[in-house]
Design an enzyme around this catalytic site. Sequence first.
Site, PDB file in Angstrom:
ATOM      1  N   HIS A 183     -29.089  45.108   0.101  1.00 24.00           N
ATOM      2  CA  HIS A 183     -30.087  44.680   1.094  1.00 24.00           C
ATOM      3  C   HIS A 183     -31.265  45.643   1.240  1.00 24.00           C
ATOM      4  CE1 HIS A 183     -27.660  41.311   1.971  1.00 24.00           C
ATOM      5  NE2 HIS A 183     -26.885  41.822   2.889  1.00 24.00           N
ATOM      6  N   ASP A 232     -18.012  35.238   0.217  1.00 18.08           N
ATOM      7  CA  ASP A 232     -19.162  36.142   0.176  1.00 18.08           C
ATOM      8  C   ASP A 232     -19.765  35.994  -1.216  1.00 18.08           C
ATOM      9  OD1 ASP A 232     -21.070  38.015   0.721  1.00 18.08           O
ATOM     10  OD2 ASP A 232     -19.722  39.740   0.775  1.00 18.08           O
ATOM     11  N   ARG A 288     -26.791  42.457  -3.578  1.00 18.51           N
ATOM     12  CA  ARG A 288     -26.383  43.660  -4.301  1.00 18.51           C
ATOM     13  C   ARG A 288     -27.103  43.824  -5.635  1.00 18.51           C
ATOM     14  NH1 ARG A 288     -22.232  41.310  -1.602  1.00 18.51           N
ATOM     15  NH2 ARG A 288     -21.012  42.680  -0.233  1.00 18.51           N
ATOM     16  N   HIS A 341     -30.617  37.203   7.684  1.00 17.00           N
ATOM     17  CA  HIS A 341     -29.199  37.545   7.797  1.00 17.00           C
ATOM     18  C   HIS A 341     -28.609  37.320   9.202  1.00 17.00           C
ATOM     19  CE1 HIS A 341     -25.467  39.549   6.701  1.00 17.00           C
ATOM     20  NE2 HIS A 341     -25.950  39.794   5.477  1.00 17.00           N
ATOM     21  N   GLU A 384     -27.709  32.811   3.606  1.00 19.69           N
ATOM     22  CA  GLU A 384     -28.806  33.677   3.213  1.00 19.69           C
ATOM     23  C   GLU A 384     -29.493  33.095   1.972  1.00 19.69           C
ATOM     24  OE1 GLU A 384     -27.061  37.781   2.918  1.00 19.69           O
ATOM     25  OE2 GLU A 384     -25.282  36.658   3.576  1.00 19.69           O
TER      26      GLU A 384
END
Length: 351
Positions: free
Chosen positions: A107, A251, A81, A181, A315
């Site tokens: 992304h 996350d 982000r 991803h 990631e």
Amino acid sequence: MTIKSDVFGKLADGREVRVFTLINKSGVEARILDYGGIVVSLKVPDRNGVMGDVVLGFDNLEDYVAKSPYFGCLVGRFGNRIAHGKFFLNGKQYTLALNNNDINSLHGGLIGFDKVIWDAATALTPSGPALTLTYVSPDGEEGFPGTLSVTAVYTLTEDNALALDYTAVTDQDTVVNLTHHSYFNLACNGDVLDHVVTINADAFTPVDEALIPTGAVCPVEGTPFDFRKPRKIGERINSPDPQLKYGGGYDHNWVLNHPAGKLALAATVAEPTSGRMMEVLTTAPATQFYTGNFLEDPVGKGGRIYAVRTGLCFEPQHYPDSPNQPSFPSTVLKPGQVYKNTIVYRFSVTK
């Protein structure tokens, strides 16, 4: 070891999308599209030698185009982000699309590297079958400055690893953060809450309610983010920690203990029923660990329903929102420099 190529489908404008199948000497198989560099399947053995597909995905191109939550793709120009879709570089403000709840850029924007067709070339190398993907992102694409030339090389190695080597160069100052991803499920079904994870990180970057880093770097000690020793994902994912509530689970960005630029072990994932284990190695300074909290029951391969927490992502990348966080490692790439990020997902079994 072998490589083969087939037609996977056609885009609405008639362009053909191909799938490349890489098979190593052990029979491990990776199928990868030239559209978005998407890993559509990755078959590795369990402790009994039974092959299983350990990544989430779709059976057809139409679903990848219409509803994919970044399944298996190459991510760029900027993974993760960027707050409010804005950043300053050399005193100039750049504005990006708000494609994350209409408040952030995520992304790479509306048409990131996951939604373009890459030029593809294959080779049988000493390390294993390889697929080289190249893409030139023009100046101003998705609001980013500079023409960025990117190469992403997937190699299916003889030690049962899928390695991804990124390089990129630019003709103007720009910001770059490339990652991968895939959603992994080493059991090939069900949720991932019994997967056992370790992360080689003493610190993480806490976020606000919009999942943007606050700028702090905090120790994992005494928090549900401490995976320095093996812990089941489900053990603490529903803890009343505000950080877990913001994203409905994990996350977040972990600050890896190894120095950036050196390939080192970032994390391991073990699934006790199948015996499959995955090691994640990278040269990146950090990794996002995501537990599929926003999966919304899409119908995937073979009609399987992908509910919340049925896949996990590692990631490896730079910290989120780095262009707006001067205390974070810089993601600025200048002419004459070469951006690099190596990501390795290596598979084995436990007894």
